[in-house]
Design a protein around this motif. Structure first.
Motif, mmCIF file in Angstrom:
data_model
loop_
_atom_site.group_PDB
_atom_site.id
_atom_site.type_symbol
_atom_site.label_atom_id
_atom_site.label_comp_id
_atom_site.label_asym_id
_atom_site.label_seq_id
_atom_site.Cartn_x
_atom_site.Cartn_y
_atom_site.Cartn_z
ATOM 1 N N ARG A 1 0.831 -1.212 0.000
ATOM 2 C CA ARG A 1 0.000 0.000 0.000
ATOM 3 C C ARG A 1 0.866 1.263 0.000
ATOM 4 O O ARG A 1 0.491 2.279 -0.596
ATOM 5 C CB ARG A 1 -0.964 -0.015 1.192
ATOM 6 C CG ARG A 1 -1.981 -1.161 1.117
ATOM 7 C CD ARG A 1 -3.108 -0.981 2.117
ATOM 8 N NE ARG A 1 -2.676 -1.100 3.498
ATOM 9 C CZ ARG A 1 -2.634 -2.230 4.188
ATOM 10 N NH1 ARG A 1 -2.995 -3.384 3.615
ATOM 11 N NH2 ARG A 1 -2.250 -2.246 5.456
ATOM 12 N N HIS A 2 2.011 1.190 0.657
ATOM 13 C CA HIS A 2 2.941 2.318 0.659
ATOM 14 C C HIS A 2 3.482 2.564 -0.755
ATOM 15 O O HIS A 2 3.611 3.725 -1.190
ATOM 16 C CB HIS A 2 4.093 2.037 1.631
ATOM 17 C CG HIS A 2 5.153 3.086 1.647
ATOM 18 N ND1 HIS A 2 4.988 4.298 2.283
ATOM 19 C CD2 HIS A 2 6.389 3.116 1.076
ATOM 20 C CE1 HIS A 2 6.083 5.028 2.122
ATOM 21 N NE2 HIS A 2 6.940 4.331 1.400
ATOM 22 N N ILE A 3 3.793 1.490 -1.465
ATOM 23 C CA ILE A 3 4.264 1.625 -2.848
ATOM 24 C C ILE A 3 3.174 2.253 -3.710
ATOM 25 O O ILE A 3 3.447 3.151 -4.527
ATOM 26 C CB ILE A 3 4.691 0.247 -3.399
ATOM 27 C CG1 ILE A 3 5.982 -0.208 -2.708
ATOM 28 C CG2 ILE A 3 4.870 0.289 -4.917
ATOM 29 C CD1 ILE A 3 6.354 -1.658 -2.971
ATOM 30 N N GLU A 4 1.942 1.824 -3.526
ATOM 31 C CA GLU A 4 0.825 2.440 -4.261
ATOM 32 C C GLU A 4 0.739 3.935 -3.965
ATOM 33 O O GLU A 4 0.581 4.759 -4.891
ATOM 34 C CB GLU A 4 -0.489 1.755 -3.881
ATOM 35 C CG GLU A 4 -1.710 2.381 -4.539
ATOM 36 C CD GLU A 4 -3.014 1.762 -4.079
ATOM 37 O OE1 GLU A 4 -4.069 2.416 -4.247
ATOM 38 O OE2 GLU A 4 -2.998 0.636 -3.545
ATOM 39 N N ALA A 5 0.850 4.311 -2.694
ATOM 40 C CA ALA A 5 0.748 5.716 -2.312
ATOM 41 C C ALA A 5 1.881 6.549 -2.891
ATOM 42 O O ALA A 5 1.707 7.744 -3.174
ATOM 43 C CB ALA A 5 0.744 5.837 -0.787
ATOM 44 N N ALA A 6 3.047 5.926 -3.105
ATOM 45 C CA ALA A 6 4.183 6.654 -3.683
ATOM 46 C C ALA A 6 4.092 6.740 -5.204
ATOM 47 O O ALA A 6 4.415 7.776 -5.801
ATOM 48 C CB ALA A 6 5.487 5.963 -3.275
ATOM 49 N N MET A 7 3.646 5.666 -5.847
ATOM 50 C CA MET A 7 3.668 5.607 -7.306
ATOM 51 C C MET A 7 2.429 6.194 -7.963
ATOM 52 O O MET A 7 2.526 6.862 -9.005
ATOM 53 C CB MET A 7 3.833 4.152 -7.771
ATOM 54 C CG MET A 7 5.195 3.550 -7.513
ATOM 55 S SD MET A 7 5.352 1.878 -8.231
ATOM 56 C CE MET A 7 5.346 2.257 -9.994
ATOM 57 N N LEU A 8 1.260 5.924 -7.390
ATOM 58 C CA LEU A 8 0.020 6.269 -8.081
ATOM 59 C C LEU A 8 -0.120 7.775 -8.339
ATOM 60 O O LEU A 8 -0.491 8.173 -9.458
ATOM 61 C CB LEU A 8 -1.176 5.724 -7.296
ATOM 62 C CG LEU A 8 -2.423 5.354 -8.092
ATOM 63 C CD1 LEU A 8 -2.091 4.428 -9.255
ATOM 64 C CD2 LEU A 8 -3.433 4.673 -7.166
ATOM 65 N N PRO A 9 0.176 8.656 -7.366
ATOM 66 C CA PRO A 9 0.076 10.093 -7.670
ATOM 67 C C PRO A 9 1.004 10.522 -8.803
ATOM 68 O O PRO A 9 0.623 11.352 -9.639
ATOM 69 C CB PRO A 9 0.459 10.757 -6.347
ATOM 70 C CG PRO A 9 0.165 9.737 -5.299
ATOM 71 C CD PRO A 9 0.485 8.422 -5.933
ATOM 72 N N ARG A 10 2.194 9.949 -8.854
ATOM 73 C CA ARG A 10 3.119 10.312 -9.931
ATOM 74 C C ARG A 10 2.640 9.774 -11.277
ATOM 75 O O ARG A 10 2.803 10.438 -12.312
ATOM 76 C CB ARG A 10 4.534 9.805 -9.609
ATOM 77 C CG ARG A 10 5.167 10.519 -8.424
ATOM 78 C CD ARG A 10 6.639 10.169 -8.250
ATOM 79 N NE ARG A 10 7.466 10.632 -9.366
ATOM 80 C CZ ARG A 10 8.791 10.603 -9.356
ATOM 81 N NH1 ARG A 10 9.436 10.137 -8.265
ATOM 82 N NH2 ARG A 10 9.490 11.019 -10.390
ATOM 83 N N LEU A 11 2.039 8.588 -11.278
ATOM 84 C CA LEU A 11 1.482 8.052 -12.525
ATOM 85 C C LEU A 11 0.301 8.892 -13.011
ATOM 86 O O LEU A 11 0.175 9.164 -14.211
ATOM 87 C CB LEU A 11 1.068 6.586 -12.331
ATOM 88 C CG LEU A 11 2.200 5.590 -12.080
ATOM 89 C CD1 LEU A 11 1.628 4.208 -11.760
ATOM 90 C CD2 LEU A 11 3.146 5.504 -13.283
ATOM 91 N N HIS A 12 -0.553 9.297 -12.085
ATOM 92 C CA HIS A 12 -1.685 10.154 -12.465
ATOM 93 C C HIS A 12 -1.193 11.506 -12.979
ATOM 94 O O HIS A 12 -1.735 12.046 -13.966
ATOM 95 C CB HIS A 12 -2.635 10.344 -11.284
ATOM 96 C CG HIS A 12 -3.549 9.182 -11.047
ATOM 97 N ND1 HIS A 12 -4.438 8.724 -11.993
ATOM 98 C CD2 HIS A 12 -3.717 8.380 -9.952
ATOM 99 C CE1 HIS A 12 -5.113 7.700 -11.502
ATOM 100 N NE2 HIS A 12 -4.699 7.463 -10.269
ATOM 101 N N ALA A 13 -0.190 12.063 -12.329
ATOM 102 C CA ALA A 13 0.361 13.344 -12.784
ATOM 103 C C ALA A 13 0.977 13.204 -14.177
ATOM 104 O O ALA A 13 0.840 14.095 -15.025
ATOM 105 C CB ALA A 13 1.402 13.851 -11.782
ATOM 106 N N LEU A 14 1.649 12.082 -14.415
ATOM 107 C CA LEU A 14 2.209 11.820 -15.733
ATOM 108 C C LEU A 14 1.102 11.740 -16.780
ATOM 109 O O LEU A 14 1.228 12.291 -17.884
ATOM 110 C CB LEU A 14 3.018 10.516 -15.691
ATOM 111 C CG LEU A 14 3.638 10.022 -16.998
ATOM 112 C CD1 LEU A 14 4.625 11.049 -17.557
ATOM 113 C CD2 LEU A 14 4.328 8.676 -16.780
ATOM 114 N N ALA A 15 -0.001 11.072 -16.451
ATOM 115 C CA ALA A 15 -1.125 10.951 -17.377
ATOM 116 C C ALA A 15 -1.751 12.313 -17.681
ATOM 117 O O ALA A 15 -2.189 12.568 -18.811
ATOM 118 C CB ALA A 15 -2.176 10.003 -16.812
#
Length: 423
Positions: free
Chosen positions: A330-344
């Motif tokens: 869940r920590h990995i999700e919290a770190a990666m998902l915002p950056r992936l959404h920002a990239l999108a």
């Protein structure tokens, strides 16, 4: 990336020794790995967002796993559980019976690979119900044996010119929110179930088999309500609900098993990949009355539940508990998902960002694999291992080991963002 000198030498040997049909993502040959870093034979360091396809969740050489394997190798490497049994096989089954969803009485059987687990789950379901039909879903991947190729949706490279395939396999639509035109989980389930009723017949269905989050199909996360509706229908139909948790299991999605997110309790669960820290092991776990319906000798295999793999599995599960790797995912999700959404948001070529825990993906807006291939190659050149997926070949999937540190994770994301910018 271009192969370095020692890797190039090994690749030349490979061409003369290894069948061409066995592919590899990278031209780099591995010397060592751990902690989210893979080191090749020339000393190049690559950040690992693949985990050997979700296998090395605890790392490539987790200390407790290494120690357990070394101890077991010194005692004995094999007897065949069907000839002379041993405690570690029993202990793995006890652990799986307690760990998988459901508080009912369970039994387990151990095998070598995910495909074997799926195939044996189908055997159990058909034997217990006396019915022939198995229902699977669009975009599904279940393995490379003859039966599991039939269960798998994608032709190339998994099925092309390998048929004829096993009969009595029926494919129905998956809940695919990005491509469903706004269908809810309940509506998508109704669509699939109507097709089963009309084209197969509920009384003929032995099993409904589904990945709670599809793997090779593109990390497709079904809309909420889809899985519970399928499970309810299956039980009312007297069939067996099989959750293929081979890629999603063992903390990968932030819970021990992905089914737990919606409190879905399968009749049978298939596991492999993350179960044993990189050693080959797989299992079918489920309701005792189903598993015990099969006659003695009907399940098994020479290497299934090998004692070294069992020792590794017990150490792997202990490591997951002690390090709380569900929270780590869940920590990995919290770190990666915002950056992936920002990239999108910055890049209109990205159509969807999805996934759960440390099982995340990007799908391009165009159903064209060219961009994904270009980005993946750029990542590889810059030292980041990423994998592609999807029926259309237009999905980048990310499966970092659950023990990766924040700095390494962030550096990997920097490389990914740079690859999209350069593509």
């Amino acid at each position: 990336m271009e192969p370095s000198p020692r890797s190039a030498e090994l690749h030349a040997r490979r061409i003369d020794a290894v069948a061409r049909g066995v592919g590899s993502v990278l031209p780099a040959y591995v010397e060592s790995a751990g902690g989210g870093i893979v080191v090749d034979v020339d000393g190049n360091r690559l950040i690992d967002f693949g985990s050997g396809i979700a296998v090395t969740s605890v790392g490539n050489a987790a200390p407790r796993v290494v120690e357990a394997v070394q101890r077991q190798v010194e005692r004995f490497t094999h007897t065949c559980f069907m000839v002379a049994p041993y405690e570690s096989y029993v202990a793995v089954c006890e652990t799986l019976n307690g760990l998988t969803p459901g508080t009912f009485d369970k039994r387990s059987a151990l095998f070598n690979s995910g495909a074997e687990a799926v195939e044996n789950a189908v055997k159990v379901a058909r034997h217990a119900t006396g019915r022939p039909a198995v229902v699977v879903f669009d975009h599904a991947y279940h393995g490379r044996t003859n039966l599991t190729m039939a269960l798998t949706a994608k032709n190339m490279p998994y099925k092309h010119r390998f048929g004829p395939f096993a009969p009595e396999i029926y494919r129905v639509p998956m809940s695919y929110p990005y491509r469903d035109g706004g269908l809810t989980g309940g509506q998508a389930a109704a669509r699939a179930l109507e097709q089963i009723d009309k084209q197969v017949g509920a009384d003929n269905v032995a099993a409904v088999l589904i990945e709670p989050i599809q793997g090779e199909g593109g990390f497709v996360v079904p809309a909420e309500g889809f899985l519970p509706a399928l499970a309810d229908w299956t039980r009312h139909a007297g069939a067996v609900f099989i959750a293929d948790e081979i890629q999603t299991g063992f903390c990968r999605t932030g819970t021990w098993f992905a089914c737990e997110r919606e409190a879905v309790v399968p009749d049978l669960v298939t596991t492999a990949k993350g179960i044993a820290g990189g050693l080959p092991l797989a299992a079918v776990t489920g309701r005792a009355e189903l598993m015990d319906a099969v006659h003695v000798g009907g399940l098994g295999g020479t290497y299934g539940g090998n004692p070294i793999a069992c020792a590794a599995a017990l150490a792997t599960i202990d490591t997951m508990r002690d390090l709380d790797l569900c929270t780590a995912a869940r920590h990995i999700e919290a770190a990666m998902l915002p950056r992936l959404h920002a990239l999108a948001e910055r890049d209109p070529r990205i159509g969807d960002v999805r996934g759960r825990g440390a099982m995340l993906a990007i799908e391009t807006a165009a159903a064209d694999p060219a961009l994904v291939s270009t980005v993946a190659r750029a990542c590889h050149r810059e030292g980041l291992i990423v994998l592609t997926a999807g029926t259309y070949g237009n999905v980048l999937r990310f499966l970092p080991p659950l023990v990766i540190d924040d700095e390494t994770l962030a550096r990997g994301m920097d490389i990914l963002e740079g690859a999209f910018a350069d593509a």
